[in-house]
Write an enzyme that holds these catalytic residues in place. Structure first.
Site, PDB file in Angstrom:
ATOM      1  N   ASP A 188       0.994  -1.363  -0.163  1.00  0.00           N
ATOM      2  CA  ASP A 188       0.018   0.160  -0.046  1.00  0.00           C
ATOM      3  C   ASP A 188       0.986   1.201  -0.011  1.00  0.00           C
ATOM      4  O   ASP A 188       0.662   2.044   0.876  1.00  0.00           O
ATOM      5  CB  ASP A 188      -1.178   0.042   1.224  1.00  0.00           C
ATOM      6  CG  ASP A 188      -1.578  -1.190   1.337  1.00  0.00           C
ATOM      7  OD1 ASP A 188      -2.013  -1.835   0.304  1.00  0.00           O
ATOM      8  OD2 ASP A 188      -2.078  -1.633   2.562  1.00  0.00           O
ATOM      9  N   GLU A 355     -11.287  -0.907  -3.641  1.00  0.00           N
ATOM     10  CA  GLU A 355     -10.456   0.102  -2.584  1.00  0.00           C
ATOM     11  C   GLU A 355      -9.494   0.967  -3.357  1.00  0.00           C
ATOM     12  O   GLU A 355      -9.301   0.917  -4.576  1.00  0.00           O
ATOM     13  CB  GLU A 355     -10.016  -0.904  -1.721  1.00  0.00           C
ATOM     14  CG  GLU A 355      -8.882  -2.000  -2.118  1.00  0.00           C
ATOM     15  CD  GLU A 355      -8.241  -3.284  -1.380  1.00  0.00           C
ATOM     16  OE1 GLU A 355      -9.015  -3.256  -0.299  1.00  0.00           O
ATOM     17  OE2 GLU A 355      -7.345  -3.680  -1.611  1.00  0.00           O
TER      18      GLU A 355
END
Length: 465
Positions: A188, A355
């Site tokens: 991420d 997401e």
């Protein structure tokens, strides 16, 4: 062997050294990245794995490529502690102890494995050498006994100190690829540019259930050589409402300060994820929780999960907070960057969205990017849309980044994008399954160029090793 020892001293001087601010006072630090470990009292013998078991064996320039590879480890962020280290093989496995015998195994991500595979560095028996103490058995050190590696209780003898001391040398099997950009398991990644340097803020990966607790910051002048600034926020001591699930940090600059937006959960009680915000005077932290409570609470808005925050600041200085898994949301932030009007929250979920929303602007066009599918799937990928405002409406354009099986690249996604100021040079940071043995909880960070067609559409990014 003198030449390799000199290389070792150079590596220690110029290496990528973990910052130990606020950590236990271990006497030695290690350079991260590809390295080999030479026995102090048997020069020419190196730590290696043979049929999964750890040994010290002779390695020379005439040794086979496989022997050299078996004697090479990547020194990475400690799986159980950022103050210590773990040792990853070329095949993606980790050196760990089991019943006090040293061996290599795949990272399962549970607390026991992470502790068994974490070692802390102390000064060795000779200048420039190190000893490696067990994270979960600190009175025990890695030592060789009849050339086999064991985790033995410390003995205050010259023989034991020599048997448990190693010189960190240049790797027998040097790295041949550009990635990952930072050694170890990180996901991420949020890539930003502040004050003439790139800053990288990833999720610390390698935990079962993504249950990590802290964030680190890295910076670079060239996207190649990175400085590790250590832990910048730890849910345990620094966040009262969250103690795990430290996911997907993103940092924005405004008002002469830096704001870290993050996801967090609690190990007990309310386990649903919530969003927080922390503030610092430097992009390298340390950050402190700005509110003492979540910025976005679980269940505050119907549908989706409150994770994956990102902030975009438009040319007029207005900043917007984006977030959500399952449902994508956006709200203008107030000028303080830590509050907003909940009545202004809008849902902007595009087709295929899962997401990791990310927004940027180029030549008057707004780009909304996101990840599709599940991060545990090799089909995790990045798609995008364009719009005429930070709030949309959005027109889906297609897929930007996806797996490349011919290169062993799986699950590339949860990205960020940065522009080199004053240029049309853009880079995309993302995670992928660690190559070669990674999965949805053992991921690594990569960076590639991102380019545009004449009509403003994004050219598909070909992920590289």
């Amino acid at each position: 062997m003198r030449f390799r020892s000199m290389l070792a001293l150079s590596a220690l001087a110029a290496g990528f050294v973990v910052v130990l601010s606020g950590a236990p006072a271990y006497a030695a630090t290690l350079p991260t990245g590809a390295r080999s470990l030479e026995s102090v009292n048997y020069p020419g013998r190196f730590v290696r794995h043979l049929d999964s078991l750890g040994r010290v064996d002779a390695v020379t320039s005439a040794s086979t490529a496989q022997v050299k590879q078996d004697a090479t480890f990547t020194v990475v962020n400690g799986l159980a502690s950022p103050s210590c280290y773990s040792f990853q093989t070329k095949s993606g496995l980790f050196l760990r102890h089991r019943d006090y015998r040293l061996r290599i195994d795949a990272n399962t991500g549970d607390a026991v494995f992470r502790a068994d595979a974490t070692f802390c560095a102390v000064d060795g028996s000779t200048a420039g050498s190190v000893s490696l103490t067990s994270y979960n058995y600190p009175s025990r050190r890695i030592r060789h006994r009849d050339f086999a590696l064991w985790l033995d209780a410390y003995q205050d003898t010259a023989a034991f100190r020599a048997d448990s001391s190693f010189r960190i040398t240049a790797p027998w099997a040097p790295k041949t690829t550009a990635g990952p950009v930072i050694p170890g398991l990180f996901a991420d990644p949020h890539l930003a540019y502040f004050g003439g340097r790139y800053y990288l803020y990833p999720t610390t990966d390698g935990y079962a259930g993504w249950s990590g607790t802290y964030y680190k910051a890295f910076s670079s002048a060239d996207l190649v050589n990175w400085t590790d600034h250590g832990v910048i926020l730890d849910h345990g001591p620094d966040v009262s409402w969250a103690d795990n699930s430290a996911w997907a940090p993103a940092v924005a600059a405004k008002n002469g300060r830096y704001y870290l937006y993050f996801s967090g959960g609690a190990a007990s009680g309310n386990t649903a994820k919530q969003l927080g915000v922390a503030v610092a005077d430097s992009p390298a932290g340390p950050f402190r929780d700005a509110l003492g409570r979540p910025l976005v609470t679980s269940g505050q808005f119907s549908g989706g999960q409150a994770i994956d925050p990102m902030v975009f600041t438009d040319d007029d200085g207005r900043s917007y907070l984006y977030w959500g898994q399952g449902v994508a949301r956006v709200v203008p932030l107030n000028s303080d960057m830590i509050s907003y009007d909940a009545a202004q929250v809008r849902t902007i979920t595009p087709s295929g969205y899962n997401e990791a929303p990310f927004v940027f602007k180029r030549n008057g066009t707004y780009y909304l990017m996101w990840s599709e599918n599940d991060t545990r799937s090799e089909d995790y990928r990045v798609a995008y849309a364009t719009g005429t405002s930070p709030l949309g409406p959005w027109t889906k354009r297609g897929i930007v980044l996806q797996k490349r099986l011919d290169a062993g690249i799986r699950g590339p996604g949860h990205h960020s994008v940065v522009q080199l100021p004053g240029t049309d040079t853009w880079h995309i940071a993302y995670h992928r399954f660690a190559v070669p043995a990674g999965n949805g909880t053992n991921r690594e960070t990569a960076i590639d160029r991102m380019e545009f067609n004449a009509d403003g559409t994004i050219r598909p990014v070909v992920p590289t090793l």
